[in-house]
Design an enzyme around this catalytic site. Sequence first.
Site, PDB file in Angstrom:
ATOM      1  N   GLU A   1      -9.422  11.851  -5.726  1.00 56.72           N
ATOM      2  CA  GLU A   1      -9.723  12.676  -4.558  1.00 56.72           C
ATOM      3  C   GLU A   1      -9.581  11.854  -3.268  1.00 56.72           C
ATOM      4  O   GLU A   1      -9.064  12.334  -2.257  1.00 56.72           O
ATOM      5  CB  GLU A   1     -11.162  13.222  -4.713  1.00 56.72           C
ATOM      6  CG  GLU A   1     -11.513  14.386  -3.820  1.00 56.72           C
ATOM      7  CD  GLU A   1     -10.465  15.502  -3.850  1.00 56.72           C
ATOM      8  OE1 GLU A   1     -10.212  16.035  -2.762  1.00 56.72           O
ATOM      9  OE2 GLU A   1      -9.888  15.826  -4.924  1.00 56.72           O
TER      10      GLU A   1
ATOM     11  N   GLY B   1      -2.121   2.133  16.564  1.00 57.71           N
ATOM     12  CA  GLY B   1      -1.322   1.947  15.350  1.00 57.71           C
ATOM     13  C   GLY B   1      -1.275   3.231  14.550  1.00 57.71           C
ATOM     14  O   GLY B   1      -2.167   4.090  14.664  1.00 57.71           O
TER      15      GLY B   1
ATOM     16  N   GLY C   1       0.022   2.155   7.612  1.00 60.03           N
ATOM     17  CA  GLY C   1      -0.816   2.387   6.436  1.00 60.03           C
ATOM     18  C   GLY C   1      -2.296   2.216   6.744  1.00 60.03           C
ATOM     19  O   GLY C   1      -3.128   3.051   6.373  1.00 60.03           O
TER      20      GLY C   1
ATOM     21  N   LYS D   1       0.820  -1.214   0.000  1.00 62.27           N
ATOM     22  CA  LYS D   1       0.000   0.000   0.000  1.00 62.27           C
ATOM     23  C   LYS D   1       0.857   1.269   0.000  1.00 62.27           C
ATOM     24  O   LYS D   1       0.577   2.215  -0.730  1.00 62.27           O
ATOM     25  CB  LYS D   1      -0.935   0.004   1.206  1.00 62.27           C
ATOM     26  CG  LYS D   1      -2.102  -0.954   1.022  1.00 62.27           C
ATOM     27  CD  LYS D   1      -3.095  -0.832   2.147  1.00 62.27           C
ATOM     28  CE  LYS D   1      -4.161  -1.905   2.005  1.00 62.27           C
ATOM     29  NZ  LYS D   1      -5.116  -1.925   3.108  1.00 62.27           N
TER      30      LYS D   1
ATOM     31  N   ASP E   1     -10.457   2.124   1.586  1.00 63.52           N
ATOM     32  CA  ASP E   1     -10.420   1.707   2.995  1.00 63.52           C
ATOM     33  C   ASP E   1     -11.074   2.754   3.899  1.00 63.52           C
ATOM     34  O   ASP E   1     -11.772   2.413   4.858  1.00 63.52           O
ATOM     35  CB  ASP E   1      -8.962   1.512   3.462  1.00 63.52           C
ATOM     36  CG  ASP E   1      -8.375   0.194   2.985  1.00 63.52           C
ATOM     37  OD1 ASP E   1      -9.151  -0.720   2.663  1.00 63.52           O
ATOM     38  OD2 ASP E   1      -7.130   0.095   2.921  1.00 63.52           O
TER      39      ASP E   1
ATOM     40  N   ILE F   1      -9.371  -4.230  13.075  1.00 65.84           N
ATOM     41  CA  ILE F   1      -9.477  -4.278  11.606  1.00 65.84           C
ATOM     42  C   ILE F   1      -9.017  -5.630  11.039  1.00 65.84           C
ATOM     43  O   ILE F   1      -9.249  -5.933   9.881  1.00 65.84           O
ATOM     44  CB  ILE F   1      -8.691  -3.138  10.912  1.00 65.84           C
ATOM     45  CG1 ILE F   1      -7.199  -3.250  11.188  1.00 65.84           C
ATOM     46  CG2 ILE F   1      -9.221  -1.784  11.301  1.00 65.84           C
ATOM     47  CD1 ILE F   1      -6.386  -2.455  10.180  1.00 65.84           C
TER      48      ILE F   1
ATOM     49  N   ASN G   1      -5.318   1.900  -1.985  1.00 70.42           N
ATOM     50  CA  ASN G   1      -5.493   0.437  -1.971  1.00 70.42           C
ATOM     51  C   ASN G   1      -6.130  -0.072  -3.264  1.00 70.42           C
ATOM     52  O   ASN G   1      -6.454  -1.247  -3.374  1.00 70.42           O
ATOM     53  CB  ASN G   1      -6.341   0.003  -0.767  1.00 70.42           C
ATOM     54  CG  ASN G   1      -7.803   0.344  -0.951  1.00 70.42           C
ATOM     55  OD1 ASN G   1      -8.137   1.272  -1.681  1.00 70.42           O
ATOM     56  ND2 ASN G   1      -8.678  -0.398  -0.316  1.00 70.42           N
TER      57      ASN G   1
ATOM     58  N   TYR H   1      -9.239  -9.607  10.373  1.00 74.68           N
ATOM     59  CA  TYR H   1     -10.330 -10.597  10.312  1.00 74.68           C
ATOM     60  C   TYR H   1      -9.819 -12.034  10.189  1.00 74.68           C
ATOM     61  O   TYR H   1     -10.604 -12.964  10.079  1.00 74.68           O
ATOM     62  CB  TYR H   1     -11.329 -10.263   9.191  1.00 74.68           C
ATOM     63  CG  TYR H   1     -10.726 -10.226   7.817  1.00 74.68           C
ATOM     64  CD1 TYR H   1     -10.735 -11.351   7.008  1.00 74.68           C
ATOM     65  CD2 TYR H   1     -10.154  -9.063   7.324  1.00 74.68           C
ATOM     66  CE1 TYR H   1     -10.169 -11.311   5.743  1.00 74.68           C
ATOM     67  CE2 TYR H   1      -9.587  -9.008   6.073  1.00 74.68           C
ATOM     68  CZ  TYR H   1      -9.595 -10.142   5.282  1.00 74.68           C
ATOM     69  OH  TYR H   1      -9.033 -10.098   4.035  1.00 74.68           O
TER      70      TYR H   1
HETATM   71  P1  ATR Z   1      -0.126  -1.683   7.667  1.00 74.05           P
HETATM   72  O1  ATR Z   1      -0.225  -1.217   6.253  1.00 74.05           O
HETATM   73  O2  ATR Z   1      -0.666  -3.053   7.903  1.00 74.05           O
HETATM   74  O3  ATR Z   1      -0.701  -0.702   8.639  1.00 74.05           O
HETATM   75  P2  ATR Z   1       2.497  -0.806   8.490  1.00 74.05           P
HETATM   76  O4  ATR Z   1       2.357   0.484   7.780  1.00 74.05           O
HETATM   77  O5  ATR Z   1       3.792  -1.524   8.455  1.00 74.05           O
HETATM   78  O6  ATR Z   1       1.431  -1.861   7.954  1.00 74.05           O
HETATM   79  O7  ATR Z   1       2.059  -0.567   9.993  1.00 74.05           O
HETATM   80  C1  ATR Z   1       2.073  -1.569  10.961  1.00 74.05           C
HETATM   81  C2  ATR Z   1       1.539  -1.008  12.274  1.00 74.05           C
HETATM   82  O8  ATR Z   1       1.580  -2.051  13.237  1.00 74.05           O
HETATM   83  C3  ATR Z   1       2.380   0.113  12.823  1.00 74.05           C
HETATM   84  O9  ATR Z   1       1.571   0.960  13.603  1.00 74.05           O
HETATM   85  C4  ATR Z   1       3.376  -0.641  13.703  1.00 74.05           C
HETATM   86  O10 ATR Z   1       3.994   0.109  14.687  1.00 74.05           O
HETATM   87  P3  ATR Z   1       5.367   0.919  14.372  1.00 74.05           P
HETATM   88  O11 ATR Z   1       4.968   2.164  13.644  1.00 74.05           O
HETATM   89  O12 ATR Z   1       5.963   1.170  15.689  1.00 74.05           O
HETATM   90  O13 ATR Z   1       6.200  -0.003  13.534  1.00 74.05           O
HETATM   91  C5  ATR Z   1       2.453  -1.650  14.313  1.00 74.05           C
HETATM   92  N1  ATR Z   1       3.170  -2.813  14.814  1.00 74.05           N
HETATM   93  C6  ATR Z   1       3.759  -3.775  14.108  1.00 74.05           C
HETATM   94  N2  ATR Z   1       4.313  -4.693  14.919  1.00 74.05           N
HETATM   95  C7  ATR Z   1       4.070  -4.285  16.188  1.00 74.05           C
HETATM   96  C8  ATR Z   1       4.356  -4.796  17.487  1.00 74.05           C
HETATM   97  N3  ATR Z   1       5.015  -5.939  17.636  1.00 74.05           N
HETATM   98  N4  ATR Z   1       3.914  -4.113  18.560  1.00 74.05           N
HETATM   99  C9  ATR Z   1       3.229  -2.967  18.409  1.00 74.05           C
HETATM  100  N5  ATR Z   1       2.917  -2.419  17.220  1.00 74.05           N
HETATM  101  C10 ATR Z   1       3.337  -3.066  16.127  1.00 74.05           C
END
Ligand code: ATR
Length: 499
Positions: free
Chosen positions: A314, A364, A367, A302, A338, A456, A323, A458
């Site tokens: 937009e 979180g 993305g 993404k 999304d 989010i 996405n 599933y």
């Molecule tokens: P996505 O598109 O699925 O959101 P991403 O952009 O890589 O993928 O984001 C993953 C999210 O999960 C982020 O908020 C990440 O936290 P960081 O910004 O600190 O990396 C979070 N995340 C991934 N693994 C994690 C973990 N073990 N504990 C807490 N947060 C986690």
Amino acid sequence: MAIPKICLCAAGSTINADLAMVEQYRRYIDLVELRADCLTENERLHIRKFPELAGLPCILTIRRQVDGGAYIGGEAHRTILFAKAMAFANQDRSKNFAYVDFEEDFYVPSLQEAALAFDTRIIRSYHNLNECVTNIAAKINSLKITGYEIAKIACTPRNLHEVSTFFAEAMALSRGDYILCLMGEYGFPSRILAERLQSFLTFSSPADGIPQPLGAPDLDHVDPITLHDMYGIKRITRNTKIFGIAGYPLKSTLSPLFHNTAFRKHNLDAVYIPIRGKEYGEVKEFAGFIGMSGLSITVPHKESAFANLKLQSESVKQVGACNTLLRTAEGWVGYDTDGIGMVRALQDFLEKKTLSGLRVSIIGAGGAAKAVAWAVCKLHGKACVFNRTAARAKKLAGLYKFRFASLGPESIRLLGEYNDLIIQATSVGLDAVQAGPGTDPLYFYLFNGKEAVYDIIYTPELTPLLARAQSAGCRISNGRSMLHYQAYEQFKLFTGETY
Ligand code: ATR
């Protein structure tokens, strides 16, 4: 233009087990391949009668281990087995094997002649479990020793780029009798788009042996009913529009089921396939080579899709994520569905039009969280973004004037202030088989039972976080509703029709 035949690969240990498979799928298949290498020694004595019992054109295959099969005896013994299976040719040809599979290096003149005399067509096959074939035309020519054979190439691409190259070459071939099939984790598109490869047939396996997480099809094998009914491969022609979902590892996805079912309902000449690719560049290359009309983009592409967009809709400008890609005369245009999917899912979940008056925690800042934050703002919620990396939380929160904090026990008081609705948007808990360390991003927080909790994710349907919230008495939802709503929007973009 020839429509590829659907071949069931019958690899049971007894003839009766294979016949039961044929019975189960008879309506959906044109051919059955008897994998005699998978039969027990004793059962192999009875393969001669298989075509008559099956009542369908049959391929006889005795695949050696080096070629990915189960046969471990010597070549002399294998030759005898072939001879026995082809002996006593019946006047009624339907009672003989219609095809016999001989590997490239298996050349026994007496068997060749027997095949010719009894009208059994030889499939001259080449298998490569480690690499993909380049220069397909030359390989086909070298396989056709007598000119009478059907050449079969089954090989294993190591990445999506090799799949693209294979398709591009196959699509440029002049029509002939051949079977082209890609194996391994990247090979799935070749099963569905056999028409584009101009392959004589496509292979399928019984569903029993195929894991079906959440009812979503496995992406290494496909059963005849899924091929026939869901992917509609008998209807695919040069004019059929191709859509798909691109991601990696793309273990399971419900999107093909969703879109293909909708194409059918709306009577549209289109198919939607899963595409595994590690690099975003490979995805775009594949989409270009086979002339795809649209793409759903999922983990981990993404961010790359967004960063590489030349034409932004937009929705992309607003949400700051992408996405969905749609091919237009001007090039690929990016969309985000999304965000609007999240809006609808939250409205349903809370049975409210807006979130005004509610305090919301967004867990979180990656993305996926972007679409969540946009939706919460759109619905007038007041929010705080919690993230492991606080700097990322700050950046996302800044866009909507939300508060932010690091994700951990140090933020427990703040979390307690924003706990009317908690939306989990990290990847923690994805594919978690059971609760355990690292599967619950809010492990430090005790639910009081009044929170509404939306995850989010599933897969699994109940993440460790949701399970804990549920047992505390909270109202919960997993991400399926968001998935559906974003897909409805995608369907509208792809087809111009309302699902
Ligand atoms: P996505 O598109 O699925 O959101 P991403 O952009 O890589 O993928 O984001 C993953 C999210 O999960 C982020 O908020 C990440 O936290 P960081 O910004 O600190 O990396 C979070 N995340 C991934 N693994 C994690 C973990 N073990 N504990 C807490 N947060 C986690």
